[in-house]
Design a protein around this motif. Structure first.
Motif, PDB file in Angstrom:
ATOM      1  N   VAL A 287       0.872  -1.176   0.000  1.00 12.71           N
ATOM      2  CA  VAL A 287       0.000   0.000   0.000  1.00 12.71           C
ATOM      3  C   VAL A 287       0.906   1.222   0.000  1.00 12.71           C
ATOM      4  N   GLU A 288       0.956   1.907  -1.113  1.00 13.15           N
ATOM      5  CA  GLU A 288       1.880   3.019  -1.294  1.00 13.15           C
ATOM      6  C   GLU A 288       1.402   4.293  -0.582  1.00 13.15           C
ATOM      7  N   SER A 289       2.365   5.015  -0.028  1.00 16.23           N
ATOM      8  CA  SER A 289       2.200   6.379   0.470  1.00 16.23           C
ATOM      9  C   SER A 289       1.217   6.573   1.622  1.00 16.23           C
ATOM     10  N   PRO A 290       1.250   5.745   2.667  1.00 16.10           N
ATOM     11  CA  PRO A 290       0.509   6.131   3.874  1.00 16.10           C
ATOM     12  C   PRO A 290       1.112   7.416   4.437  1.00 16.10           C
ATOM     13  N   GLU A 291       0.288   8.217   5.120  1.00 13.76           N
ATOM     14  CA  GLU A 291       0.727   9.559   5.486  1.00 13.76           C
ATOM     15  C   GLU A 291       0.865   9.795   6.981  1.00 13.76           C
ATOM     16  N   SER A 292       0.792   8.736   7.776  1.00 10.25           N
ATOM     17  CA  SER A 292       0.983   8.880   9.223  1.00 10.25           C
ATOM     18  C   SER A 292       1.334   7.521   9.815  1.00 10.25           C
ATOM     19  N   GLU A 293       1.830   7.545  11.041  1.00  9.74           N
ATOM     20  CA  GLU A 293       2.118   6.284  11.732  1.00  9.74           C
ATOM     21  C   GLU A 293       0.841   5.493  11.965  1.00  9.74           C
ATOM     22  N   GLU A 294      -0.259   6.191  12.208  1.00  6.19           N
ATOM     23  CA  GLU A 294      -1.523   5.512  12.427  1.00  6.19           C
ATOM     24  C   GLU A 294      -1.962   4.752  11.176  1.00  6.19           C
ATOM     25  N   GLU A 295      -1.796   5.370  10.032  1.00 10.46           N
ATOM     26  CA  GLU A 295      -2.130   4.683   8.784  1.00 10.46           C
ATOM     27  C   GLU A 295      -1.207   3.507   8.536  1.00 10.46           C
ATOM     28  N   MET A 296       0.062   3.684   8.818  1.00  6.24           N
ATOM     29  CA  MET A 296       1.019   2.599   8.649  1.00  6.24           C
ATOM     30  C   MET A 296       0.640   1.414   9.526  1.00  6.24           C
ATOM     31  N   GLN A 297       0.230   1.672  10.760  1.00  3.10           N
ATOM     32  CA  GLN A 297      -0.155   0.594  11.672  1.00  3.10           C
ATOM     33  C   GLN A 297      -1.363  -0.164  11.139  1.00  3.10           C
ATOM     34  N   ARG A 298      -2.342   0.563  10.609  1.00  2.64           N
ATOM     35  CA  ARG A 298      -3.527  -0.095  10.047  1.00  2.64           C
ATOM     36  C   ARG A 298      -3.144  -1.011   8.885  1.00  2.64           C
ATOM     37  N   ILE A 299      -2.262  -0.530   8.036  1.00  5.53           N
ATOM     38  CA  ILE A 299      -1.838  -1.315   6.868  1.00  5.53           C
ATOM     39  C   ILE A 299      -1.102  -2.566   7.303  1.00  5.53           C
ATOM     40  N   ALA A 300      -0.157  -2.411   8.208  1.00  7.92           N
ATOM     41  CA  ALA A 300       0.692  -3.530   8.621  1.00  7.92           C
ATOM     42  C   ALA A 300      -0.094  -4.645   9.296  1.00  7.92           C
ATOM     43  N   SER A 301      -1.170  -4.287   9.965  1.00  6.41           N
ATOM     44  CA  SER A 301      -1.923  -5.277  10.742  1.00  6.41           C
ATOM     45  C   SER A 301      -3.168  -5.788  10.023  1.00  6.41           C
ATOM     46  N   ALA A 302      -3.374  -5.378   8.780  1.00  2.00           N
ATOM     47  CA  ALA A 302      -4.634  -5.682   8.102  1.00  2.00           C
ATOM     48  C   ALA A 302      -4.640  -7.006   7.347  1.00  2.00           C
ATOM     49  N   PHE A 303      -3.460  -7.605   7.130  1.00  2.00           N
ATOM     50  CA  PHE A 303      -3.392  -8.743   6.214  1.00  2.00           C
ATOM     51  C   PHE A 303      -2.611  -9.907   6.809  1.00  2.00           C
ATOM     52  N   GLU A 304      -2.934 -11.107   6.327  1.00  2.00           N
ATOM     53  CA  GLU A 304      -2.208 -12.304   6.720  1.00  2.00           C
ATOM     54  C   GLU A 304      -0.900 -12.433   5.945  1.00  2.00           C
ATOM     55  N   LYS A 305      -0.880 -11.943   4.716  1.00  2.00           N
ATOM     56  CA  LYS A 305       0.315 -12.069   3.876  1.00  2.00           C
ATOM     57  C   LYS A 305       1.352 -10.995   4.224  1.00  2.00           C
ATOM     58  N   PRO A 306       2.612 -11.196   3.799  1.00  2.00           N
ATOM     59  CA  PRO A 306       3.650 -10.204   4.064  1.00  2.00           C
ATOM     60  C   PRO A 306       3.282  -8.843   3.468  1.00  2.00           C
ATOM     61  N   VAL A 307       3.569  -7.792   4.232  1.00  2.00           N
ATOM     62  CA  VAL A 307       3.262  -6.429   3.810  1.00  2.00           C
ATOM     63  C   VAL A 307       4.557  -5.635   3.690  1.00  2.00           C
ATOM     64  N   LEU A 308       4.668  -4.885   2.615  1.00  2.00           N
ATOM     65  CA  LEU A 308       5.852  -4.082   2.304  1.00  2.00           C
ATOM     66  C   LEU A 308       5.599  -2.625   2.663  1.00  2.00           C
ATOM     67  N   ILE A 309       6.636  -1.968   3.181  1.00  2.00           N
ATOM     68  CA  ILE A 309       6.580  -0.527   3.430  1.00  2.00           C
ATOM     69  C   ILE A 309       7.693   0.156   2.642  1.00  2.00           C
TER      70      ILE A 309
END
Length: 291
Positions: A187-209
């Motif tokens: 998920v490209e270009s999250p704009e805050s730590e809160e958004e990053m946390q939501r992205i990282a914890s939303a999926f079972e598969k590996p997530v890239l930042i």
């Protein structure tokens, strides 16, 4: 030389193991050789840096499939480390995506990143990006998975929907791409730590930042990224931004009367650089075949 199959298998295995994976951006063969010798688990072929170094152009859909395949192949042949390579939008429709995946895999990289932007695409940390309908990208991901010869060749599915359509839509798209078969979600270009946390914890598969200095996303410590739940942290711009700054400074030094003072402590040792580029093999060959 390590085979492409063994590189892919090594990376696929590493993704199942604990700990975040750091991937520096490579953009030319000097950066590739330097990064390759440093023990990283994977390298990331940055589209922005590769287009800039190869063509001297912005990452705005100007590089062709042939341009990028040329670079991916050269990087893979010059390194022992697995590489994930930017494949932009797949360079066309579904047939083009299948063609791109097959040729990237044959070139020897370990995975391809495909994104859901409209063509011509733009760098993910610049404004004005537009995305294709979700269903169109789902079909691209399915075709990419079908086209690969081996499941160890990784499909990284990226969505640029956050900037124009919001985080909820970006998360919805990433989930759809996961169901379509993508191995890694981006998920490209999250704009805050809160958004990053939501992205990282939303999926079972590996997530890239994506960590871009000066970009739209906060650049956090690797320990914090791992704590959030990210599996792969790429740093596509770090190398070419460092190179640009260093070159500017030493070139300014050349304009001065005392050239040595301007370059003191700023240069790679010449003999070491020659060895980095493979001159030792040349010297050994010449000894073996001296008349």
């Amino acid at each position: 030389m390590t085979t492409a199959a063994s590189k892919r298998q090594r990376l696929a295995t590493r993704l199942t193991q604990p700990g975040i994976i750091t991937a520096p951006g490579i953009f030319d063969l000097i950066s590739a050789r330097l990064a390759d010798r440093m023990g990283f688990d994977v390298l990331y072929m940055t589209g922005y840096g590769t287009v800039a170094s190869y063509l001297g152009l912005p990452d705005a859909g100007l590089a062709t499939f042939t341009d990028m395949l040329n670079r991916a192949s050269a990087f893979a042949q010059a390194t022992e480390t697995p590489i994930i390579a930017d494949g932009d939008t797949g360079y066309g429709g579904l047939l083009n995506v299948a063609h791109t995946v097959r040729h990237y895999e044959a070139a020897g990289v370990a995975g391809i990143q495909l994104e859901d932007q409209e063509f011509p695409k733009k760098c993910g940390h610049t404004p004005g990006r537009r995305v294709v309908p979700l269903e169109d990208m789902v079909r691209k991901v399915k075709v990419a998975c079908e086209a690969r010869a081996n499941d160890d060749f990784l499909i990284v599915a990226r969505t640029d929907a956050r900037t124009t359509l919001g985080l909820d839509e970006a998360l919805r798209r990433a989930e759809a791409y996961s169901k379509a078969g993508a191995d890694i979600l981006f998920v490209e270009s999250p704009e805050s730590e809160e958004e990053m946390q939501r992205i990282a914890s939303a999926f079972e598969k590996p997530v890239l930042i994506n960590n871009v200095e000066g970009g739209r996303t906060p650049v956090l410590s690797k320990s914090r990224l791992e704590e959030m739940g990210f599996k792969l942290a790429i740093y596509p711009a770090t190398g070419f931004l460092a190179m640009g700054k260093a070159l500017e400074e030493v070139y300014q030094g050349l304009q001065k009367d005392d050239v040595a003072a301007g370059t003191q402590g700023r240069l790679y040792e010449f003999d070491a650089f020659s060895r980095l580029m493979g001159f030792e093999a040349v010297w050994e060959f010449e000894k073996a075949h001296a008349e």
